[in-house]
Write a protein that holds these residues in place. Structure first.
Motif, PDB file in Angstrom:
ATOM      1  N   PRO A  33       0.849  -1.150   0.090  1.00 29.37           N
ATOM      2  CA  PRO A  33       0.033   0.104   0.019  1.00 29.37           C
ATOM      3  C   PRO A  33       0.847   1.239  -0.071  1.00 29.37           C
ATOM      4  CG  PRO A  33      -0.222  -1.186   2.122  1.00 29.37           C
ATOM      5  CD  PRO A  33       0.562  -1.953   1.198  1.00 29.37           C
ATOM      6  N   ILE A  34       2.016   1.062   0.654  1.00 28.06           N
ATOM      7  CA  ILE A  34       2.870   2.446   0.624  1.00 28.06           C
ATOM      8  C   ILE A  34       3.336   2.490  -0.948  1.00 28.06           C
ATOM      9  CG2 ILE A  34       4.883   3.553   1.405  1.00 28.06           C
ATOM     10  CD1 ILE A  34       4.813   1.405   4.006  1.00 28.06           C
ATOM     11  N   ARG A  35       3.693   1.600  -1.295  1.00 28.88           N
ATOM     12  CA  ARG A  35       4.304   1.643  -2.667  1.00 28.88           C
ATOM     13  C   ARG A  35       3.321   1.975  -3.746  1.00 28.88           C
ATOM     14  NH1 ARG A  35       4.411  -2.736  -6.618  1.00 28.88           N
ATOM     15  NH2 ARG A  35       2.219  -2.946  -5.837  1.00 28.88           N
ATOM     16  N   ASP A  36       1.771   1.614  -3.494  1.00 30.91           N
ATOM     17  CA  ASP A  36       0.770   2.047  -4.369  1.00 30.91           C
ATOM     18  C   ASP A  36       0.624   3.516  -4.238  1.00 30.91           C
ATOM     19  OD1 ASP A  36       0.696  -0.588  -5.202  1.00 30.91           O
ATOM     20  OD2 ASP A  36      -1.254  -0.965  -4.081  1.00 30.91           O
ATOM     21  N   GLU A  37       0.788   4.144  -3.175  1.00 30.04           N
ATOM     22  CA  GLU A  37       0.523   5.595  -2.840  1.00 30.04           C
ATOM     23  C   GLU A  37       1.575   6.206  -3.704  1.00 30.04           C
ATOM     24  OE1 GLU A  37       0.767   6.671   1.245  1.00 30.04           O
ATOM     25  OE2 GLU A  37      -0.756   5.344   1.853  1.00 30.04           O
ATOM     26  N   TRP A  38       2.762   5.795  -3.674  1.00 32.63           N
ATOM     27  CA  TRP A  38       3.627   6.399  -4.602  1.00 32.63           C
ATOM     28  C   TRP A  38       3.349   6.337  -6.075  1.00 32.63           C
ATOM     29  CZ3 TRP A  38       6.480  10.461  -3.186  1.00 32.63           C
ATOM     30  CH2 TRP A  38       6.673  10.509  -1.676  1.00 32.63           C
ATOM     31  N   LEU A  39       3.057   5.039  -6.648  1.00 31.80           N
ATOM     32  CA  LEU A  39       2.707   5.111  -7.866  1.00 31.80           C
ATOM     33  C   LEU A  39       1.485   5.884  -8.213  1.00 31.80           C
ATOM     34  CD1 LEU A  39       2.779   1.258  -8.430  1.00 31.80           C
ATOM     35  CD2 LEU A  39       4.466   2.905  -9.204  1.00 31.80           C
ATOM     36  N   GLU A  40       0.621   6.016  -7.303  1.00 32.96           N
ATOM     37  CA  GLU A  40      -0.487   6.983  -7.658  1.00 32.96           C
ATOM     38  C   GLU A  40       0.203   8.495  -7.778  1.00 32.96           C
ATOM     39  OE1 GLU A  40      -4.722   8.578  -5.527  1.00 32.96           O
ATOM     40  OE2 GLU A  40      -3.790   6.761  -4.748  1.00 32.96           O
ATOM     41  N   ALA A  41       0.890   8.811  -6.516  1.00 31.50           N
ATOM     42  CA  ALA A  41       1.571  10.250  -6.874  1.00 31.50           C
ATOM     43  C   ALA A  41       2.517  10.366  -8.300  1.00 31.50           C
ATOM     44  CB  ALA A  41       2.610  10.440  -5.817  1.00 31.50           C
ATOM     45  N   GLY A  42       3.067   9.444  -8.772  1.00 31.11           N
ATOM     46  CA  GLY A  42       4.011   9.345  -9.559  1.00 31.11           C
ATOM     47  C   GLY A  42       2.990   9.576 -11.131  1.00 31.11           C
ATOM     48  N   ARG A  43       1.803   9.168 -11.041  1.00 30.66           N
ATOM     49  CA  ARG A  43       0.820   9.205 -12.169  1.00 30.66           C
ATOM     50  C   ARG A  43      -0.201  10.229 -11.938  1.00 30.66           C
ATOM     51  NH1 ARG A  43       0.035   3.066 -11.539  1.00 30.66           N
ATOM     52  NH2 ARG A  43       1.748   1.995 -12.592  1.00 30.66           N
ATOM     53  N   SER A  44      -0.164  11.073 -10.874  1.00 35.49           N
ATOM     54  CA  SER A  44      -1.053  12.022 -10.709  1.00 35.49           C
ATOM     55  C   SER A  44      -1.380  12.824 -11.958  1.00 35.49           C
ATOM     56  CB  SER A  44      -0.752  12.933  -9.430  1.00 35.49           C
ATOM     57  OG  SER A  44      -1.715  13.970  -9.282  1.00 35.49           O
ATOM     58  N   THR A  45      -2.539  13.140 -12.099  1.00 36.76           N
ATOM     59  CA  THR A  45      -3.253  14.183 -13.104  1.00 36.76           C
ATOM     60  C   THR A  45      -3.699  15.240 -12.655  1.00 36.76           C
ATOM     61  OG1 THR A  45      -5.194  12.971 -13.374  1.00 36.76           O
ATOM     62  CG2 THR A  45      -3.497  12.288 -14.801  1.00 36.76           C
ATOM     63  N   GLY A  46      -3.541  15.639 -11.211  1.00 42.09           N
ATOM     64  CA  GLY A  46      -4.186  16.881 -10.794  1.00 42.09           C
ATOM     65  C   GLY A  46      -3.212  18.119 -10.777  1.00 42.09           C
ATOM     66  N   PRO A  47      -3.695  19.236 -10.924  1.00 45.33           N
ATOM     67  CA  PRO A  47      -2.742  20.488 -11.088  1.00 45.33           C
ATOM     68  C   PRO A  47      -1.599  20.457 -10.042  1.00 45.33           C
ATOM     69  CG  PRO A  47      -5.269  20.954 -10.969  1.00 45.33           C
ATOM     70  CD  PRO A  47      -5.061  19.666 -10.626  1.00 45.33           C
ATOM     71  N   ALA A  48      -0.649  20.870 -10.511  1.00 43.59           N
ATOM     72  CA  ALA A  48       0.519  21.105  -9.401  1.00 43.59           C
ATOM     73  C   ALA A  48       0.033  22.021  -8.500  1.00 43.59           C
ATOM     74  CB  ALA A  48       1.629  21.509 -10.141  1.00 43.59           C
ATOM     75  N   ASP A  49       0.764  21.796  -7.095  1.00 43.26           N
ATOM     76  CA  ASP A  49       0.716  22.693  -6.202  1.00 43.26           C
ATOM     77  C   ASP A  49       1.795  23.734  -6.265  1.00 43.26           C
ATOM     78  OD1 ASP A  49       0.671  24.091  -3.714  1.00 43.26           O
ATOM     79  OD2 ASP A  49       0.458  22.480  -2.438  1.00 43.26           O
ATOM     80  N   ARG A  50       1.501  24.805  -6.953  1.00 45.27           N
ATOM     81  CA  ARG A  50       2.589  25.749  -7.413  1.00 45.27           C
ATOM     82  C   ARG A  50       3.210  26.463  -6.287  1.00 45.27           C
ATOM     83  NH1 ARG A  50       1.005  28.794 -13.063  1.00 45.27           N
ATOM     84  NH2 ARG A  50       0.278  26.711 -14.409  1.00 45.27           N
ATOM     85  N   ALA A  51       2.312  26.801  -5.309  1.00 47.42           N
ATOM     86  CA  ALA A  51       3.068  27.550  -4.133  1.00 47.42           C
ATOM     87  C   ALA A  51       4.003  26.699  -3.379  1.00 47.42           C
ATOM     88  CB  ALA A  51       1.955  27.895  -3.270  1.00 47.42           C
ATOM     89  N   THR A  52       3.644  25.196  -3.099  1.00 47.29           N
ATOM     90  CA  THR A  52       4.567  24.435  -2.410  1.00 47.29           C
ATOM     91  C   THR A  52       5.594  24.057  -3.229  1.00 47.29           C
ATOM     92  OG1 THR A  52       2.815  23.370  -1.196  1.00 47.29           O
ATOM     93  CG2 THR A  52       4.663  22.009  -1.571  1.00 47.29           C
TER      94      THR A  52
END
Length: 265
Positions: A33-52
């Motif tokens: 599940p930890i690995r899956d969270e990172w795979l999800e982050a790597g394939r994310s299609t949401g807008p970038a958090d520009r300020a962060t």
């Protein structure tokens, strides 16, 4: 030695091997599940958090005693290409570590790369837990699904690395980079969310309790992890940092961006 004696001598080894396999499979069950969270982050299609993203990259510049750059956002890597003139390639950065270095101040990208290399070296030095390593040398490791690979004796470290590298680096980052500009060398960049390939590995073993990093290294890993969760690709220049919005679509052998650019391979 009699057959009975040989069996008696082998029994503890067999029991130890079975116990190790059970333990490693349990670790993999927790790692998935930890690995899956990172795979999800790597394939994310949401807008970038520009300020962060800008805050964290500004911190990287300050750590290298550089002034904070102007941030220039674009919608796709293809839009970034005209803005990259003069930014260093890997060959240029390598010239700064040779005996005959160029004159002047090294590119900020080289300083960031050197700092990251030191961090990853320190993290690697802490990855010594026996459950991550192989019981015996059996390279080249067979290419199998994770559970089958572990049962075949492939070390957990290798399985974790593969499970992030194949879908993200090999299956996304490198094909997009190659298709982006096949006839020119693209300057050095970092991949934001797709740096989850290596960040997710260290974060997973840290959360499993299989490595203990020094506080300073732990804090830097946290910063890179936050950047991966916030950003798309980015090219650091001495005065301007070019940043790309995250893709709007990620599918097998296809990535789409918010300006309508589609890259296939």
């Amino acid at each position: 030695m009699t057959a009975t004696a040989r069996r008696s001598a082998a029994a503890p080894t067999l029991r130890q091997s079975a116990a190790r396999e059970t333990r490693v499979l349990e670790l993999w069950h927790r790692a998935e599940p930890i690995r899956d969270e990172w795979l999800e982050a790597g394939r994310s299609t949401g807008p970038a958090d520009r300020a962060t993203t800008e805050h964290l990259i500004a911190g990287l510049y300050r750590r290298q005693h550089r002034r904070v750059p102007v941030f220039r956002w674009v919608a796709s890597p293809r839009q970034a290409l005209p803005l990259l003139t003069g930014l260093p390639t890997h060959e240029v950065l390598q010239s700064w570590v040779r005996d005959r270095r160029p004159q002047g101040t090294p590119p900020v990208a080289g300083d960031i790369a050197a700092g990251l290399a030191r961090l990853r070296g320190a993290l690697d030095d802490a990855v010594e837990h026996t459950d991550l390593l192989a019981a015996a040398v059996k390279k080249p490791w067979p290419v199998l699904p994770p559970r089958q690979a572990l049962q075949a004796g492939v070390p957990l470290l290798e399985v974790l690395q593969r499970s992030l590298h194949e879908p993200l680096a090999a299956g996304l980052t490198w094909p997009v980079r190659s298709a982006l500009s096949p006839h020119r060398t693209v300057p050095v960049c970092w991949y934001g969310q797709q740096d989850a390939t290596w960040i997710g590995f260290y974060d997973t073993i840290r959360k499993l309790g299989l490595a203990r990093f020094r506080p300073h290294d732990d804090a830097q890993l946290d910063e890179w992890a936050a950047l991966a969760r916030a950003a798309g690709w980015w090219w650091p220049g001495d005065d301007v940092c070019v940043l790309v919005e995250r893709p709007s679509q990620v599918a097998p052998r296809r990535v789409g961006y918010r300006d309508g650019t589609t890259i296939t391979w």
